[in-house]
Design a protein around this motif. Structure first.
Motif, PDB file in Angstrom:
ATOM      1  N   UNK A  11     -34.083 -15.941 -63.419  1.00 30.48           N
ATOM      2  CA  UNK A  11     -33.170 -16.767 -62.616  1.00 30.48           C
ATOM      3  C   UNK A  11     -33.825 -18.095 -62.256  1.00 30.48           C
ATOM      4  N   UNK A  12     -35.064 -18.031 -61.797  1.00 30.11           N
ATOM      5  CA  UNK A  12     -35.814 -19.232 -61.432  1.00 30.11           C
ATOM      6  C   UNK A  12     -35.946 -20.174 -62.626  1.00 30.11           C
ATOM      7  N   UNK A  13     -36.301 -19.611 -63.791  1.00 30.56           N
ATOM      8  CA  UNK A  13     -36.487 -20.447 -64.988  1.00 30.56           C
ATOM      9  C   UNK A  13     -35.172 -21.093 -65.434  1.00 30.56           C
ATOM     10  N   UNK A  14     -34.093 -20.334 -65.463  1.00 34.91           N
ATOM     11  CA  UNK A  14     -32.795 -20.890 -65.868  1.00 34.91           C
ATOM     12  C   UNK A  14     -32.373 -21.993 -64.911  1.00 34.91           C
ATOM     13  N   UNK A  15     -32.556 -21.758 -63.620  1.00 28.13           N
ATOM     14  CA  UNK A  15     -32.207 -22.766 -62.615  1.00 28.13           C
ATOM     15  C   UNK A  15     -33.003 -24.053 -62.832  1.00 28.13           C
ATOM     16  N   UNK A  99     -33.693 -13.743 -54.775  1.00 25.37           N
ATOM     17  CA  UNK A  99     -35.054 -14.275 -54.632  1.00 25.37           C
ATOM     18  C   UNK A  99     -35.301 -15.411 -55.624  1.00 25.37           C
ATOM     19  N   UNK A 100     -34.919 -15.224 -56.884  1.00 28.63           N
ATOM     20  CA  UNK A 100     -35.113 -16.277 -57.886  1.00 28.63           C
ATOM     21  C   UNK A 100     -34.358 -17.546 -57.538  1.00 28.63           C
ATOM     22  N   UNK A 101     -33.121 -17.400 -57.068  1.00 28.03           N
ATOM     23  CA  UNK A 101     -32.332 -18.561 -56.664  1.00 28.03           C
ATOM     24  C   UNK A 101     -32.933 -19.261 -55.458  1.00 28.03           C
ATOM     25  N   UNK A 102     -33.359 -18.475 -54.481  1.00 31.05           N
ATOM     26  CA  UNK A 102     -33.962 -19.061 -53.280  1.00 31.05           C
ATOM     27  C   UNK A 102     -35.232 -19.833 -53.630  1.00 31.05           C
ATOM     28  N   UNK A 103     -36.062 -19.268 -54.504  1.00 33.89           N
ATOM     29  CA  UNK A 103     -37.298 -19.948 -54.890  1.00 33.89           C
ATOM     30  C   UNK A 103     -37.021 -21.204 -55.716  1.00 33.89           C
ATOM     31  N   UNK A 104     -35.955 -21.184 -56.517  1.00 35.88           N
ATOM     32  CA  UNK A 104     -35.562 -22.389 -57.252  1.00 35.88           C
ATOM     33  C   UNK A 104     -35.208 -23.521 -56.317  1.00 35.88           C
ATOM     34  N   UNK A 105     -34.457 -23.201 -55.266  1.00 35.28           N
ATOM     35  CA  UNK A 105     -34.090 -24.234 -54.295  1.00 35.28           C
ATOM     36  C   UNK A 105     -35.287 -24.662 -53.442  1.00 35.28           C
ATOM     37  N   UNK A 131     -20.695 -29.870 -54.736  1.00 33.65           N
ATOM     38  CA  UNK A 131     -21.424 -29.539 -55.955  1.00 33.65           C
ATOM     39  C   UNK A 131     -22.387 -28.406 -55.622  1.00 33.65           C
ATOM     40  N   UNK A 132     -22.784 -27.669 -56.638  1.00 31.52           N
ATOM     41  CA  UNK A 132     -23.724 -26.574 -56.456  1.00 31.52           C
ATOM     42  C   UNK A 132     -24.588 -26.478 -57.704  1.00 31.52           C
ATOM     43  N   UNK A 133     -25.466 -25.489 -57.770  1.00 28.47           N
ATOM     44  CA  UNK A 133     -26.348 -25.338 -58.927  1.00 28.47           C
ATOM     45  C   UNK A 133     -26.471 -23.869 -59.303  1.00 28.47           C
ATOM     46  N   UNK A 134     -27.243 -23.586 -60.328  1.00 26.52           N
ATOM     47  CA  UNK A 134     -27.418 -22.216 -60.810  1.00 26.52           C
ATOM     48  C   UNK A 134     -28.049 -21.340 -59.723  1.00 26.52           C
TER      49      UNK A 134
END
Length: 160
Positions: A11-15, A99-105, A131-134
């Motif tokens: 998730x983190x990588x895709x984001x 968790x992956x999304x939170x760490x991406x942000x 607007x939003x993101x992955x």
């Protein structure tokens, strides 16, 4: 727990890859808007200094670090929760998405000072200003999954 960590990493990588491609490679930072599938999907550059939909947005640098600390604390809490009371496969994947999304942000806030949002979906003649993101999608789906796929497991003992 391996499934949680794999889901979080993916998730983190895709984001982060989508953000690099859209913000830097497609130069959305300068262009501002790119129509992808008009009128339904466009990329619109938005720097979110708050939480969802810009709530609690503040230009003070301290707020950025408060939101970083909050996201890290929530991610840590979810990890401890999953370790103490491991759910099934779907619960672990949901936790990984969150968790992956939170760490991406979090990484966005550290690098850019704000979260890079760029996805804008409009439908049925209603203009969507947000607007939003992955990472936002992953956090939303992950939180919903945690609600659906965690909790008390049914007691297998039959009461006489």
């Amino acid at each position: 727990m391996r499934l949680l960590f794999r889901t979080a990493a993916l998730t983190f990588m895709i984001d982060q890859i989508t953000k690099v491609l859209v913000v830097n490679v497609a130069n959305l930072r300068s262009v501002g808007t790119i129509d992808v599938l008009p009128p339904w999907l466009s990329f619109r550059m938005a720097w979110n200094r708050g939480v969802n939909f810009g709530l609690f947005s503040h230009d003070a640098d301290i707020m950025r670090w408060v939101l970083v600390a909050l996201a890290l604390a929530i991610s840590g809490w979810v990890l401890v929760w999953m370790w103490r009371d491991p759910p099934g496969r779907w619960g672990l994947m949901s936790a990984g998405l969150l968790v992956g999304g939170a760490l991406g942000n979090v990484l966005d806030r550290i690098i850019y000072g704000a979260v890079a949002d760029f996805l804008n979906v409009t439908c049925c003649g209603i203009e969507n200003p947000y607007a939003f993101n992955v990472a936002d999608i992953a956090i939303f789906v992950g939180a919903g999954g945690l609600l659906l796929f965690t909790g008390r497991k049914p007691d297998r003992k039959k009461t006489p």
